[in-house]
Design a protein around this motif. Structure first.
Motif, PDB file in Angstrom:
ATOM      1  N   ASP A  96       0.866  -1.166   0.000  1.00  0.00           N
ATOM      2  CA  ASP A  96       0.000   0.000   0.000  1.00  0.00           C
ATOM      3  C   ASP A  96       0.904   1.217   0.000  1.00  0.00           C
ATOM      4  O   ASP A  96       2.097   1.118   0.202  1.00  0.00           O
ATOM      5  N   GLY A  97       0.345   2.400  -0.162  1.00  0.00           N
ATOM      6  CA  GLY A  97       1.190   3.571  -0.151  1.00  0.00           C
ATOM      7  C   GLY A  97       0.493   4.833   0.267  1.00  0.00           C
ATOM      8  O   GLY A  97      -0.699   4.988   0.070  1.00  0.00           O
ATOM      9  N   ARG A  98       1.214   5.722   0.918  1.00  0.00           N
ATOM     10  CA  ARG A  98       0.684   7.029   1.276  1.00  0.00           C
ATOM     11  C   ARG A  98       1.802   8.047   1.252  1.00  0.00           C
ATOM     12  O   ARG A  98       2.978   7.705   1.243  1.00  0.00           O
ATOM     13  N   ILE A  99       1.459   9.330   1.281  1.00  0.00           N
ATOM     14  CA  ILE A  99       2.456  10.374   1.408  1.00  0.00           C
ATOM     15  C   ILE A  99       2.506  10.799   2.872  1.00  0.00           C
ATOM     16  O   ILE A  99       1.528  11.353   3.386  1.00  0.00           O
ATOM     17  N   THR A 100       3.599  10.522   3.544  1.00  0.00           N
ATOM     18  CA  THR A 100       3.776  10.976   4.915  1.00  0.00           C
ATOM     19  C   THR A 100       4.629  12.232   4.908  1.00  0.00           C
ATOM     20  O   THR A 100       5.613  12.328   4.181  1.00  0.00           O
ATOM     21  N   ASN A 101       4.230  13.205   5.741  1.00  0.00           N
ATOM     22  CA  ASN A 101       4.972  14.465   5.878  1.00  0.00           C
ATOM     23  C   ASN A 101       5.138  15.181   4.545  1.00  0.00           C
ATOM     24  O   ASN A 101       6.183  15.776   4.262  1.00  0.00           O
ATOM     25  N   GLY A 102       4.102  15.121   3.725  1.00  0.00           N
ATOM     26  CA  GLY A 102       4.125  15.795   2.435  1.00  0.00           C
ATOM     27  C   GLY A 102       3.548  17.200   2.500  1.00  0.00           C
ATOM     28  O   GLY A 102       3.346  17.770   3.578  1.00  0.00           O
ATOM     29  N   LYS A 103       3.242  17.760   1.332  1.00  0.00           N
ATOM     30  CA  LYS A 103       2.691  19.109   1.223  1.00  0.00           C
ATOM     31  C   LYS A 103       1.332  19.051   0.531  1.00  0.00           C
ATOM     32  O   LYS A 103       1.058  18.148  -0.259  1.00  0.00           O
ATOM     33  N   SER A 154       2.715  11.541  -5.357  1.00  0.00           N
ATOM     34  CA  SER A 154       1.515  12.233  -4.874  1.00  0.00           C
ATOM     35  C   SER A 154       0.402  11.239  -4.573  1.00  0.00           C
ATOM     36  O   SER A 154       0.378  10.128  -5.101  1.00  0.00           O
ATOM     37  N   GLY A 155      -0.510  11.647  -3.693  1.00  0.00           N
ATOM     38  CA  GLY A 155      -1.637  10.792  -3.349  1.00  0.00           C
ATOM     39  C   GLY A 155      -2.396  11.285  -2.125  1.00  0.00           C
ATOM     40  O   GLY A 155      -1.988  12.240  -1.461  1.00  0.00           O
ATOM     41  N   TRP A 156      -3.505  10.585  -1.827  1.00  0.00           N
ATOM     42  CA  TRP A 156      -4.382  10.945  -0.711  1.00  0.00           C
ATOM     43  C   TRP A 156      -4.197  10.041   0.515  1.00  0.00           C
ATOM     44  O   TRP A 156      -5.005  10.056   1.421  1.00  0.00           O
ATOM     45  N   GLY A 157      -3.145   9.255   0.543  1.00  0.00           N
ATOM     46  CA  GLY A 157      -3.000   8.290   1.619  1.00  0.00           C
ATOM     47  C   GLY A 157      -2.783   8.916   2.982  1.00  0.00           C
ATOM     48  O   GLY A 157      -2.723  10.141   3.141  1.00  0.00           O
ATOM     49  N   LEU A 158      -2.631   8.043   3.983  1.00  0.00           N
ATOM     50  CA  LEU A 158      -2.414   8.497   5.350  1.00  0.00           C
ATOM     51  C   LEU A 158      -1.182   9.392   5.412  1.00  0.00           C
ATOM     52  O   LEU A 158      -0.240   9.224   4.652  1.00  0.00           O
ATOM     53  N   ILE A 159      -1.184  10.342   6.340  1.00  0.00           N
ATOM     54  CA  ILE A 159      -0.093  11.318   6.407  1.00  0.00           C
ATOM     55  C   ILE A 159       0.870  11.057   7.554  1.00  0.00           C
ATOM     56  O   ILE A 159       1.816  11.816   7.745  1.00  0.00           O
ATOM     57  N   SER A 160       0.637   9.995   8.319  1.00  0.00           N
ATOM     58  CA  SER A 160       1.582   9.587   9.365  1.00  0.00           C
ATOM     59  C   SER A 160       1.304   8.144   9.724  1.00  0.00           C
ATOM     60  O   SER A 160       0.246   7.598   9.389  1.00  0.00           O
ATOM     61  N   THR A 207      -5.354   7.027  10.800  1.00  0.00           N
ATOM     62  CA  THR A 207      -6.231   5.869  10.643  1.00  0.00           C
ATOM     63  C   THR A 207      -7.116   5.928   9.402  1.00  0.00           C
ATOM     64  O   THR A 207      -7.890   5.018   9.158  1.00  0.00           O
ATOM     65  N   ALA A 208      -7.019   6.997   8.630  1.00  0.00           N
ATOM     66  CA  ALA A 208      -7.852   7.125   7.430  1.00  0.00           C
ATOM     67  C   ALA A 208      -7.081   7.884   6.356  1.00  0.00           C
ATOM     68  O   ALA A 208      -6.178   8.673   6.663  1.00  0.00           O
ATOM     69  N   VAL A 209      -7.440   7.633   5.104  1.00  0.00           N
ATOM     70  CA  VAL A 209      -6.801   8.362   4.015  1.00  0.00           C
ATOM     71  C   VAL A 209      -7.092   9.845   4.171  1.00  0.00           C
ATOM     72  O   VAL A 209      -8.074  10.246   4.797  1.00  0.00           O
ATOM     73  N   HIS A 210      -6.230  10.657   3.593  1.00  0.00           N
ATOM     74  CA  HIS A 210      -6.294  12.096   3.814  1.00  0.00           C
ATOM     75  C   HIS A 210      -7.337  12.752   2.905  1.00  0.00           C
ATOM     76  O   HIS A 210      -7.658  12.251   1.834  1.00  0.00           O
ATOM     77  N   THR A 256      13.734   7.827   1.659  1.00  0.00           N
ATOM     78  CA  THR A 256      12.633   8.470   2.401  1.00  0.00           C
ATOM     79  C   THR A 256      13.179   9.155   3.659  1.00  0.00           C
ATOM     80  O   THR A 256      12.875   8.753   4.772  1.00  0.00           O
ATOM     81  N   PRO A 257      13.976  10.203   3.488  1.00  0.00           N
ATOM     82  CA  PRO A 257      14.560  10.879   4.646  1.00  0.00           C
ATOM     83  C   PRO A 257      13.518  11.644   5.456  1.00  0.00           C
ATOM     84  O   PRO A 257      12.477  12.056   4.931  1.00  0.00           O
ATOM     85  N   ALA A 258      13.772  11.790   6.721  1.00  0.00           N
ATOM     86  CA  ALA A 258      12.921  12.580   7.617  1.00  0.00           C
ATOM     87  C   ALA A 258      11.479  12.092   7.626  1.00  0.00           C
ATOM     88  O   ALA A 258      10.547  12.874   7.794  1.00  0.00           O
ATOM     89  N   GLY A 259      11.304  10.775   7.419  1.00  0.00           N
ATOM     90  CA  GLY A 259       9.960  10.216   7.488  1.00  0.00           C
ATOM     91  C   GLY A 259       9.041  10.646   6.368  1.00  0.00           C
ATOM     92  O   GLY A 259       7.814  10.554   6.479  1.00  0.00           O
ATOM     93  N   THR A 260       9.601  11.110   5.265  1.00  0.00           N
ATOM     94  CA  THR A 260       8.796  11.531   4.117  1.00  0.00           C
ATOM     95  C   THR A 260       8.773  10.400   3.107  1.00  0.00           C
ATOM     96  O   THR A 260       9.807  10.018   2.568  1.00  0.00           O
ATOM     97  N   SER A 261       7.562   9.845   2.843  1.00  0.00           N
ATOM     98  CA  SER A 261       7.502   8.633   2.035  1.00  0.00           C
ATOM     99  C   SER A 261       6.112   8.426   1.448  1.00  0.00           C
ATOM    100  O   SER A 261       5.193   9.203   1.696  1.00  0.00           O
ATOM    101  N   THR A 262       5.981   7.341   0.702  1.00  0.00           N
ATOM    102  CA  THR A 262       4.680   6.844   0.266  1.00  0.00           C
ATOM    103  C   THR A 262       4.273   5.713   1.197  1.00  0.00           C
ATOM    104  O   THR A 262       5.124   5.063   1.789  1.00  0.00           O
ATOM    105  N   CYS A 263       2.970   5.470   1.324  1.00  0.00           N
ATOM    106  CA  CYS A 263       2.503   4.355   2.156  1.00  0.00           C
ATOM    107  C   CYS A 263       1.013   4.105   1.938  1.00  0.00           C
ATOM    108  O   CYS A 263       0.513   4.393   0.868  1.00  0.00           O
ATOM    109  N   GLN A 264       0.268   3.571   2.944  1.00  0.00           N
ATOM    110  CA  GLN A 264      -1.110   3.122   2.712  1.00  0.00           C
ATOM    111  C   GLN A 264      -2.003   4.196   2.081  1.00  0.00           C
ATOM    112  O   GLN A 264      -2.076   5.304   2.575  1.00  0.00           O
ATOM    113  N   GLY A 265      -2.680   3.786   1.015  1.00  0.00           N
ATOM    114  CA  GLY A 265      -3.606   4.686   0.347  1.00  0.00           C
ATOM    115  C   GLY A 265      -3.076   5.282  -0.932  1.00  0.00           C
ATOM    116  O   GLY A 265      -3.844   5.791  -1.744  1.00  0.00           O
ATOM    117  N   ASP A 266      -1.750   5.244  -1.138  1.00  0.00           N
ATOM    118  CA  ASP A 266      -1.163   5.801  -2.357  1.00  0.00           C
ATOM    119  C   ASP A 266      -0.788   4.746  -3.379  1.00  0.00           C
ATOM    120  O   ASP A 266      -0.274   5.073  -4.446  1.00  0.00           O
TER     121      ASP A 266
END
Length: 269
Positions: free
Chosen positions: A36-43, A165-171, A175-178, A212-222
């Motif tokens: 799965d994928g999400r954007i954590t600590n994105g903009k 890019s994506g709407w996945g979880l941000i951390s 518990t839900a997509v963004h 994925t430095p500084a916790g910035t990555s893709t993950c659930q939902g992306d």
């Protein structure tokens, strides 16, 4: 996420070597991929910034799940095979930054899916699918992303900075997509660096990975969403580490240049 348990059990029987490694040194760490994928600590994205971005709500008799995708033609969306796998239909969201307020929504059945015939859910190989859609009218908010040129097949992109890019979880605690579309620049790393973390059984020439430095990555939902370099789609969000999306481990994508012939054969693009 829905395939994580199945994958973990299958991997245990497929690769005793991988599972027998001690988690001591960073280069020896072996994580069960989190599919799965999400954007954590994105903009926050703004209207029209990523007109090729697609939201995808997949449904099946066993439930539903959220993924991403990319417009590559006015009649075709590309996404991950692990997103289409097991689904009976998908509702696609076009032209919106706020997830629940797209400019256009389209629902198609699984008969419109072309999932790679050699997709392997255990090794996450050939993680790519096409979705045929009714013809879109392009505008500033809905438009296609370019596929790489054939000549780019020789490029590893290592050292280049691409945009996910994506709407996945941000951390990891979300518990839900963004609600709002997120994005982040990520530097492409070599496959040798990636396989040092995930192992050679999970990283192929058809894989492309990012740091994925500084916790910035893709993950659930992306999952299935885009990784774009310049104006070209170079990756499709595939998997990350079960240690967490903010763990600093690489994130893996399907390398689009490896599938240009497959896309051409199935979509005529």
């Amino acid at each position: 996420m829905k395939l994580l348990l199945v994958f973990a059990l299958a991997l245990a029987t497929t690769s005793a070597d991988l599972l027998s490694r001690n988690v001591v040194h960073q280069r020896d760490l072996t994580f069960t991929p989190l599919i799965d994928g999400r954007i954590t600590n994105g903009k926050d994205a703004v209207e029209g910034q990523f007109p090729y971005q697609v939201g995808a709500s997949f449904s099946s008799s066993k439930g539903s799940w959220w993924c991403g995708g990319s417009i590559i033609d006015n009649e075709w969306v590309v996404t991950a095979a692990h997103c289409t796998s097991g689904a009976t239909s998908v509702t696609l969201y076009f032209g919106g930054v706020v997830r629940t307020s797209p400019e256009l929504k389209v629902t198609v059945s699984s008969s419109n899916f072309i999932q790679h015939s050699s997709y392997n859910s255990i090794t996450i190989r050939n993680d790519i699918s096409l979705i045929k859609i009714p013809s879109l009218s392009f505008n500033k908010n809905i438009n296609k992303v370019n596929l790489p040129k054939k000549a780019s097949s020789y490029s590893t992109y290592a050292g280049d900075v691409a945009i996910a890019s994506g709407w996945g979880l941000i951390s990891d605690s979300a518990t839900a997509v963004h609600s709002k579309l997120q994005y982040t620049p990520l530097e492409v790393i070599t496959n040798a660096e990636c396989s040092a973390v995930f192992g050679k059984l999970l990283v192929y020439s058809s894989t492309i990975c990012v740091a994925t430095p500084a916790g910035t990555s893709t993950c659930q939902g992306d999952s299935g969403g885009p990784l774009v370099y310049g104006n070209d789609l170079i990756g499709i969000t595939s998997y990350g580490s079960s240690a967490g999306c903010e763990s600093g481990s690489p994130a893996a994508f399907t390398r689009v240049t490896s599938y240009l012939d497959w896309i051409s054969a199935n979509a005529g693009i």
